[in-house]
Design a protein around this motif. Structure first.
Motif, PDB file in Angstrom:
ATOM      1  N   ASP A 106       0.846  -1.184   0.000  1.00 21.15           N
ATOM      2  CA  ASP A 106       0.000   0.000   0.000  1.00 21.15           C
ATOM      3  C   ASP A 106       0.881   1.233   0.000  1.00 21.15           C
ATOM      4  N   ALA A 107       0.980   1.905  -1.148  1.00 26.90           N
ATOM      5  CA  ALA A 107       1.885   3.040  -1.287  1.00 26.90           C
ATOM      6  C   ALA A 107       1.496   4.208  -0.391  1.00 26.90           C
ATOM      7  N   ALA A 108       0.251   4.246   0.069  1.00 24.97           N
ATOM      8  CA  ALA A 108      -0.192   5.341   0.941  1.00 24.97           C
ATOM      9  C   ALA A 108       0.322   5.181   2.363  1.00 24.97           C
ATOM     10  N   CYS A 109       0.728   3.969   2.714  1.00 25.20           N
ATOM     11  CA  CYS A 109       1.250   3.689   4.055  1.00 25.20           C
ATOM     12  C   CYS A 109       2.769   3.884   4.020  1.00 25.20           C
ATOM     13  N   THR A 110       3.250   4.905   4.722  1.00 23.29           N
ATOM     14  CA  THR A 110       4.671   5.267   4.662  1.00 23.29           C
ATOM     15  C   THR A 110       5.280   5.346   6.057  1.00 23.29           C
ATOM     16  N   ALA A 111       6.621   5.361   6.089  1.00 24.72           N
ATOM     17  CA  ALA A 111       7.325   5.449   7.365  1.00 24.72           C
ATOM     18  C   ALA A 111       8.685   6.101   7.149  1.00 24.72           C
ATOM     19  N   ASP A 112       9.050   6.988   8.066  1.00 19.27           N
ATOM     20  CA  ASP A 112      10.373   7.620   8.030  1.00 19.27           C
ATOM     21  C   ASP A 112      11.383   6.664   8.657  1.00 19.27           C
ATOM     22  N   LEU A 113      12.247   6.088   7.824  1.00 23.50           N
ATOM     23  CA  LEU A 113      13.223   5.124   8.341  1.00 23.50           C
ATOM     24  C   LEU A 113      14.533   5.782   8.758  1.00 23.50           C
ATOM     25  N   ASN A 122       0.813  13.065  12.739  1.00 23.96           N
ATOM     26  CA  ASN A 122      -0.598  13.475  12.834  1.00 23.96           C
ATOM     27  C   ASN A 122      -1.419  13.014  11.640  1.00 23.96           C
ATOM     28  N   ILE A 123      -1.118  11.808  11.181  1.00 33.09           N
ATOM     29  CA  ILE A 123      -1.897  11.216  10.083  1.00 33.09           C
ATOM     30  C   ILE A 123      -2.575   9.963  10.614  1.00 33.09           C
ATOM     31  N   GLU A 124      -3.808  10.111  11.029  1.00 30.20           N
ATOM     32  CA  GLU A 124      -4.581   8.975  11.522  1.00 30.20           C
ATOM     33  C   GLU A 124      -5.889   8.938  10.760  1.00 30.20           C
ATOM     34  N   SER A 125      -5.882   8.121   9.704  1.00 26.71           N
ATOM     35  CA  SER A 125      -7.030   8.018   8.817  1.00 26.71           C
ATOM     36  C   SER A 125      -7.457   6.569   8.686  1.00 26.71           C
ATOM     37  N   PRO A 126      -8.768   6.296   8.683  1.00 30.18           N
ATOM     38  CA  PRO A 126      -9.225   4.910   8.519  1.00 30.18           C
ATOM     39  C   PRO A 126      -8.885   4.332   7.146  1.00 30.18           C
ATOM     40  N   ILE A 157      -5.902   4.842   5.631  1.00 29.76           N
ATOM     41  CA  ILE A 157      -4.457   4.625   5.518  1.00 29.76           C
ATOM     42  C   ILE A 157      -3.987   3.793   6.709  1.00 29.76           C
ATOM     43  N   GLY A 158      -3.277   2.734   6.437  1.00 33.01           N
ATOM     44  CA  GLY A 158      -2.784   1.877   7.505  1.00 33.01           C
ATOM     45  C   GLY A 158      -1.691   2.549   8.318  1.00 33.01           C
TER      46      GLY A 158
END
Length: 393
Positions: free
Chosen positions: A49-56, A283-287, A289-290
């Protein structure tokens, strides 16, 4: 018009390319060996899911007001464009200095670098371009890469970690074995002095060598004096970095992660130093987006397992994570990132953010290895690089 190559699409390289916009240059090319921008300010996407991201890499940016004067405009610009926003989510164990402000990047920390690359206007940015060799050819730098033919540039700016500069092949590495310039015996006016005479000449020798190299270039000859002199080589070899691993855990939309914090510094675990519920931190908490979780290991763990099998390291980190956060759900996908050059522990001494390796044609290097590992350090180096290039024109 000079053709310029910036090697490295991290923060220093991106900001430097943006600062060179409008200078009397031809097109600027930016090459990076990775598949995208950011360097150690990287943001990864879930494989499913390209919308689910993380700063590594970097997690947030800290402004220290008492030392921010030269760079305040950089913060203000990023804030005004929504690239940075105040970090308001709760982070347990974070030490906040008086007069400092923390910012996060809601679109991922790599958006900072992408912003600067966009500001560089007509720069040609290419990824998966692994530079392997730099050689002098007819008064220009011929730059070779693993894939694709070599290309020639008038100016080359190196912003990758210092050990990677020392790994380059071509005239740079060949110069390490040379102790004398063949032009020492040249009858031409301005011919280079011998390497030994140059070293014995004191602080002014490098300036004289640059003048001689420029004179030979004007005469249409290539100077074979060392690209990196022995003193510079020793300074570059003195730079050291810490190493660590980072895990990105990606979840399906609708997954709940019930912890009272957005991020937490861990002080009593031999493996894990930092955990972040990354979307919550931003601050991205959306149903739709995982959520995602980021784990950074301790430096000691990173060093001890630097040559270990990544799959085994990943499992070991997960086992420690389960003890710290036993309620954490099973992720949909995982990415394990090994940061060999995580943060600078010792920078090039007595350096103003950059080092000129060769004057004509210009070969210059910079990055946090010439300052320190944070936003300010990279911006300081980018400003110093841009100033040196502009003064060279």
């Amino acid at each position: 018009m000079a053709r310029v190559l910036v090697v490295g699409a991290g923060l220093t390289g991106g900001a430097c390319a943006a600062l060179l916009r409008g200078a009397a240059l031809g097109r600027i090319a930016v090459w990076d060996k990775a598949r995208g921008a950011g360097g150690r300010m990287s943001t990864s996407r879930s494989a499913r899911d390209a919308a689910c991201t993380a700063d590594l890499g970097a997690q947030y940016i800290t402004l220290e007001t008492e030392r921010a004067a030269p760079r305040r405009s950089f913060y203000e610009e990023l804030l005004s464009h929504g690239i940075l926003k105040p970090l308001t989510a709760p982070i347990e164990g974070m030490v906040v200095k008086e007069g400092s402000y923390n910012y996060m990047a809601p679109q991922g920390i790599f958006s900072v670098v992408k912003y600067y690359l966009k500001q560089s206007a007509d720069a040609d940015v290419f990824y998966e371009q692994h530079v392997t060799r730099i050689s002098l050819r007819d008064g220009k730098w011929e730059v070779s890469r693993k894939m694709g033919p070599p290309e020639q540039f008038d100016i080359v700016i190196l912003t990758m970690p210092v050990p990677q500069i020392l790994q380059l092949q071509g005239d740079i590495v060949n110069s390490f074995a040379k102790q004398r310039c063949h032009a020492a015996k040249s009858p031409r006016p301005g011919g280079c002095r011998s390497w030994r005479e140059a070293v014995e000449g004191g602080e002014g020798w490098r300036r004289m060598e640059m003048t001689a190299c420029r004179r030979l270039a004007e005469l249409g000859e290539s100077c074979q004096c060392p690209v990196i002199n022995e003193s510079q080589k020793q300074q570059l070899e003195s730079v050291s970095y810490s190493s660590r691993y980072a895990l990105g855990l990606f979840y399906e939309a609708g997954t709940q992660i019930d912890v009272p914090w957005a991020a937490q510094y861990i002080t009593d675990n031999p493996c894990i130093r930092f955990i972040s519920i990354d979307n919550k931190k931003r601050n991205i908490e959306s149903p739709e987006i995982g959520p995602s979780v980021v784990v950074h290991t301790t430096v000691t763990f990173g060093s001890e397992h630097l040559d270990s099998d990544p799959a085994e390291v990943q499992q070991l980190i997960l086992s420690h994570l389960e003890r710290i956060v036993p309620s954490l759900p099973k992720p949909d996908s995982i990415k394990c990132q090994k940061w060999i050059y995580s943060q600078v522990t010792k920078a090039v001494p007595n350096c103003l953010g950059q080092m000129i390796l060769h004057a004509q044609p210009l070969l210059i290097c910079g990055g946090d290895g010439f300052t320190h590992s944070n936003f300010d350090g990279c911006i300081d180096s980018a400003m110093s690089l841009a100033e040196a290039v502009k003064s060279h024109l």
